[in-house]
Design a protein around this motif. Structure first.
Motif, mmCIF file in Angstrom:
data_model
loop_
_atom_site.group_PDB
_atom_site.id
_atom_site.type_symbol
_atom_site.label_atom_id
_atom_site.label_comp_id
_atom_site.label_asym_id
_atom_site.label_seq_id
_atom_site.Cartn_x
_atom_site.Cartn_y
_atom_site.Cartn_z
ATOM 1 N N VAL A 323 0.838 -1.187 0.000
ATOM 2 C CA VAL A 323 0.000 0.000 0.000
ATOM 3 C C VAL A 323 0.878 1.244 0.000
ATOM 4 O O VAL A 323 2.078 1.196 0.280
ATOM 5 C CB VAL A 323 -0.946 0.037 1.226
ATOM 6 C CG1 VAL A 323 -1.872 -1.164 1.228
ATOM 7 C CG2 VAL A 323 -0.151 0.109 2.521
ATOM 8 N N LEU A 324 0.260 2.361 -0.321
ATOM 9 C CA LEU A 324 0.938 3.643 -0.291
ATOM 10 C C LEU A 324 1.629 3.843 1.052
ATOM 11 O O LEU A 324 1.056 3.594 2.100
ATOM 12 C CB LEU A 324 -0.097 4.750 -0.494
ATOM 13 C CG LEU A 324 0.396 6.194 -0.565
ATOM 14 C CD1 LEU A 324 1.034 6.468 -1.913
ATOM 15 C CD2 LEU A 324 -0.772 7.144 -0.335
ATOM 16 N N GLY A 325 2.874 4.274 1.009
ATOM 17 C CA GLY A 325 3.630 4.482 2.232
ATOM 18 C C GLY A 325 4.587 3.350 2.518
ATOM 19 O O GLY A 325 5.672 3.571 3.045
ATOM 20 N N SER A 326 4.208 2.124 2.162
ATOM 21 C CA SER A 326 5.125 0.999 2.289
ATOM 22 C C SER A 326 5.878 0.760 0.984
ATOM 23 O O SER A 326 7.010 0.290 0.990
ATOM 24 C CB SER A 326 4.364 -0.269 2.693
ATOM 25 O OG SER A 326 3.935 -0.191 4.038
ATOM 26 N N VAL A 327 5.248 1.069 -0.133
ATOM 27 C CA VAL A 327 5.905 1.065 -1.441
ATOM 28 C C VAL A 327 5.737 2.451 -2.037
ATOM 29 O O VAL A 327 4.641 3.012 -2.031
ATOM 30 C CB VAL A 327 5.311 -0.004 -2.380
ATOM 31 C CG1 VAL A 327 5.832 0.173 -3.799
ATOM 32 C CG2 VAL A 327 5.653 -1.403 -1.872
#
Length: 483
Positions: A323-327
């Motif tokens: 998800v956004l923020g982790s990738v």
């Protein structure tokens, strides 16, 4: 006696004149204090920096760039903006310290901040009536406190969206997530999206938040894939008995997704055998899909997938996702661009892709005001969230009367009463009135459940073909309470 009276009268006249001059020029306004037109508005942005877990230096960096930009252009509705920043350090104590500093400095709002320790920072802010605008959405308190004004659907919307995205492509899903209070809500939220697509629940694999070795979790995820379903006992047994080699070989599934450029080029990367392209085949597509692994570990996501790839000795590559923020785009660039192991990975986001023209104003501000700050990346979700949060603050303050004092409680009242706060198309119009609250168990302040579905293709995070943005609120309303 007469001379003394004349001197006293003259002194009072001079004092009155001086006070009048101060009122017209806003002199003597205390830093951080509220004031009428020409006063200084103090706000705070806090985030973890330099820690062993998730760091978000781009959020304070973006806040300071916004401060320089807005003050260079006349301030906000005649007010000079003063931005305080604070290192939250990923600890409850430091989160509370940041909140107390905001109180001591008479901040009218905390804007665009990150912390998973919602209980620690929200209670002090609530006691002083200070609104929390546009937090990152990682703590449940951000969607429960009457003084929190989220601009996105936070972790709930991302996880439910990820479940929707994977539910069309996978036979079975493994979730790798931090073993924290915030992480404990993730399986429930992801499963809500999976169940909406008639998928079984995901395997829940926990990892220490600051772990430097995620090999055991990678081995368990590969073994889960070999088991063909979410039966945890079987999967764990396979991992222990067979070891990394057999686990990796069995996790093969039905073909490559992360490394198959042809599949991505054809627009079928959303699912094996064109399942996602079929769209309506909800009953059969997941059964014909492949094992999928999604990791939501912040900065440790790269560490996990590095271990995951090394254990997958047969290079059969189950579908990976996050998800956004982790990738992020920066991660893809750093790990090889077009040759990145994240090629073909699914990504669920709150916002339009970073190349969308809607981000042009933010990029201009970063270029002009943060060109020497490496922490401020226009592709970073933290910087993007902070930009949107300050956009909300700006619009709310613009609605005050020209000579009206701006205080924390008045800002909160304006947010509670305002409808249709615009963010230039980056989110739907935002409103936190009572009638705008939704029946999402545990997250009543969630007013924007929209997510977008993206994929890493040719080294860039782009929109996933055939998957328009979707509001996950109805899915979350059907989920059991997770916080």
């Amino acid at each position: 006696m007469t001379d003394r009276r004349r001197a006293t009268a003259l002194s009072r006249l001079l004092l009155a004149s001086a006070m009048g001059a101060c009122l017209t020029t806003a002199c003597g306004v205390l830093p951080g204090g509220s004031g009428g037109s020409g006063g200084t508005l103090t706000v705070m942005t806090f985030a973890p920096m330099g820690t062993k877990a998730t760091n978000m230096p781009g959020m304070p960096g973006m806040a300071k760039a916004y401060e320089r930009w807005v003050n260079a252009n006349g301030g906000i509705h005649g007010h000079k903006l003063r931005v305080l920043t604070c290192n939250e350090k990923n600890t409850p104590t430091s989160a509370a310290d940041c909140a107390r500093q905001a109180i001591a400095e008479k901040a009218v709002a905390v804007v665009g901040s990150y912390s998973q320790h919602g209980r620690a920072f929200m209670a002090p802010l609530e006691a002083e009536g200070i609104p929390f605008i546009g937090g990152y959405g990682v703590s449940s308190e951000e969607f429960q406190s009457p003084l929190s004004y989220p601009v996105n659907g936070g972790q709930p919307a991302l996880l439910a969206g990820a479940g929707h995205q994977l539910g069309k492509a996978c036979a079975q899903v493994s979730l790798v997530r931090p073993d924290t209070l915030a992480g404990d809500t993730m399986p429930v939220l992801l499963n809500a999206g999976l169940r909406a697509n008639k998928m079984p629940d995901a395997s829940d694999i926990r990892a220490a938040e600051d772990s430097a070795d995620l090999t055991p979790q990678a081995r368990e995820a590969l073994a889960d894939g070999s088991a063909g379903g979410p039966a945890k006992d079987t999967a764990k047994g396979g991992a222990k008995d067979a070891g990394a080699g057999s686990g990796a070989g069995a996790a093969a599934g039905t073909g490559t997704a992360a490394g198959a450029g042809a599949a991505a080029g054809a627009g079928a990367a959303a699912g094996a055998g064109g399942a996602a392209g079929a769209g309506g085949a909800k009953d059969s597509a997941p059964k014909e899909g492949k094992p999928c692994v999604t990791a939501v570990l912040g900065e440790r996501t790269e560490t996990f997938f590095d271990a995951f790839r090394r254990l997958d000795t047969q290079h059969r590559d189950p579908q990976i996702a996050s998800v956004l923020g982790s990738v992020s785009q920066a991660l893809v660039d750093r790990t090889g661009g077009k040759e990145s192991p994240f090629e073909g990975a699914f990504v669920t986001s709150w916002y339009p892709v970073s190349t969308d023209p809607l981000w042009a104003p933010m990029r201009k501000v970063i270029t002009e005001q943060a060109f020497g700050d490496d922490t401020v990346d226009p592709d970073d979700s933290g910087a993007q969230t902070t930009w949107i949060a300050y956009t909300v603050l700006n619009e709310i303050v613009q609605r005050f009367k020209a000579d009206e004092d701006v205080t924390a409680r008045k800002v909160a009242r304006a947010l509670n009463e305002s409808e249709g706060v615009k963010t230039a198309g980056l989110t739907p119009d935002l409103s936190w009135r009572y009638q705008d609250m939704r029946a999402v168990a545990g997250f009543p302040r969630l007013v924007n459940g929209r997510v977008s579905f993206q994929i890493v293709r040719a080294g860039r995070i782009v929109d996933q073909p055939g998957e328009p943005a979707q509001d996950m609120t109805s899915t979350l309303e059907q989920a059991p309470r997770s916080a």
